[in-house]
Design a protein around this motif. Sequence first.
Motif, mmCIF file in Angstrom:
data_model
loop_
_atom_site.group_PDB
_atom_site.id
_atom_site.type_symbol
_atom_site.label_atom_id
_atom_site.label_comp_id
_atom_site.label_asym_id
_atom_site.label_seq_id
_atom_site.Cartn_x
_atom_site.Cartn_y
_atom_site.Cartn_z
ATOM 1 N N ILE A 30 0.839 -1.193 0.000
ATOM 2 C CA ILE A 30 0.000 0.000 0.000
ATOM 3 C C ILE A 30 0.880 1.252 0.000
ATOM 4 C CG2 ILE A 30 -1.806 1.253 1.233
ATOM 5 C CD1 ILE A 30 -2.619 -1.490 2.460
ATOM 6 N N PHE A 31 0.562 2.172 -0.889
ATOM 7 C CA PHE A 31 1.298 3.417 -1.069
ATOM 8 C C PHE A 31 0.938 4.419 0.029
ATOM 9 C CE2 PHE A 31 1.504 7.745 -2.625
ATOM 10 C CZ PHE A 31 2.648 7.804 -3.408
ATOM 11 N N LYS A 128 6.490 5.539 -0.028
ATOM 12 C CA LYS A 128 6.912 4.145 0.080
ATOM 13 C C LYS A 128 5.678 3.254 0.028
ATOM 14 C CE LYS A 128 7.549 4.843 5.027
ATOM 15 N NZ LYS A 128 8.569 4.824 6.076
ATOM 16 N N PHE A 129 5.939 1.989 -0.205
ATOM 17 C CA PHE A 129 4.892 0.981 -0.164
ATOM 18 C C PHE A 129 5.100 0.171 1.109
ATOM 19 C CE2 PHE A 129 4.987 2.054 -4.608
ATOM 20 C CZ PHE A 129 3.658 2.020 -4.971
ATOM 21 N N ASN A 134 1.760 -3.141 8.586
ATOM 22 C CA ASN A 134 2.654 -2.074 9.057
ATOM 23 C C ASN A 134 2.165 -0.662 8.786
ATOM 24 O OD1 ASN A 134 4.637 -3.752 10.182
ATOM 25 N ND2 ASN A 134 5.458 -4.173 8.152
ATOM 26 N N ILE A 135 1.048 -0.516 8.141
ATOM 27 C CA ILE A 135 0.638 0.821 7.713
ATOM 28 C C ILE A 135 0.426 1.791 8.880
ATOM 29 C CG2 ILE A 135 -1.862 0.423 7.543
ATOM 30 C CD1 ILE A 135 -1.512 1.957 4.781
ATOM 31 N N PHE A 136 -0.105 1.310 9.987
ATOM 32 C CA PHE A 136 -0.423 2.222 11.086
ATOM 33 C C PHE A 136 0.803 2.657 11.885
ATOM 34 C CE2 PHE A 136 -4.440 0.261 10.009
ATOM 35 C CZ PHE A 136 -5.190 1.408 9.784
ATOM 36 N N TYR A 147 -8.772 5.592 8.457
ATOM 37 C CA TYR A 147 -8.038 4.609 7.657
ATOM 38 C C TYR A 147 -8.350 3.193 8.123
ATOM 39 C CZ TYR A 147 -5.062 8.126 5.345
ATOM 40 O OH TYR A 147 -4.576 9.145 4.582
ATOM 41 N N LYS A 148 -8.440 3.016 9.423
ATOM 42 C CA LYS A 148 -8.751 1.684 9.974
ATOM 43 C C LYS A 148 -10.125 1.222 9.491
ATOM 44 C CE LYS A 148 -8.582 -0.948 14.180
ATOM 45 N NZ LYS A 148 -9.489 -1.408 15.074
#
Length: 160
Positions: A30-31, A128-129, A134-136, A147-148
């Motif tokens: 995810i970008f 970054k992707f 790990n996004i949060f 977002y969640k």
Amino acid sequence: MSEPKQTKRHYRPNVAAIILSSKYPHACEIFIACRNDIKDAWQFPQGGIDSNESPKEALLRELEEEIGTKEVDIVAEHPEWVSYDFPETVAPKMYPYDGQTQKYFLVRLRHDSLVNLNTQEPEFSDYKFVSYENIFHHITYFKRPIYKQVLEYFKKKGYL
């Protein structure tokens, strides 16, 4: 005793893109991009909807303005508009709006598309992707609840 007077909140109509790398569906990356104007604020590309635009038209325009490409395929659209309030530190910059109401799109970069942050009016300094897990660790605090909610919807539907 009278109840406190409720003030009507003023939300800016907005689109947001959850961008998957061109490796999707074989890999789910995810970008996210780091804003120029708020230190260490990572987020999805997003932007306002002009009065003469549909959300999909605004999505493609905003992607070209912010990441230098509109070469994406729409994978899915969140069925509802979601809203959030700006934190006190951001609110003065966004006057007269109290927050944003957003339409989220899940998109995949096409294999031949190139991300270019050096646009006419750069909004991001880096990108970054990252994995869903790990996004949060990166996303700015006041956007995490929205977002969640949106990411969980796309995950539940089998896209992530």
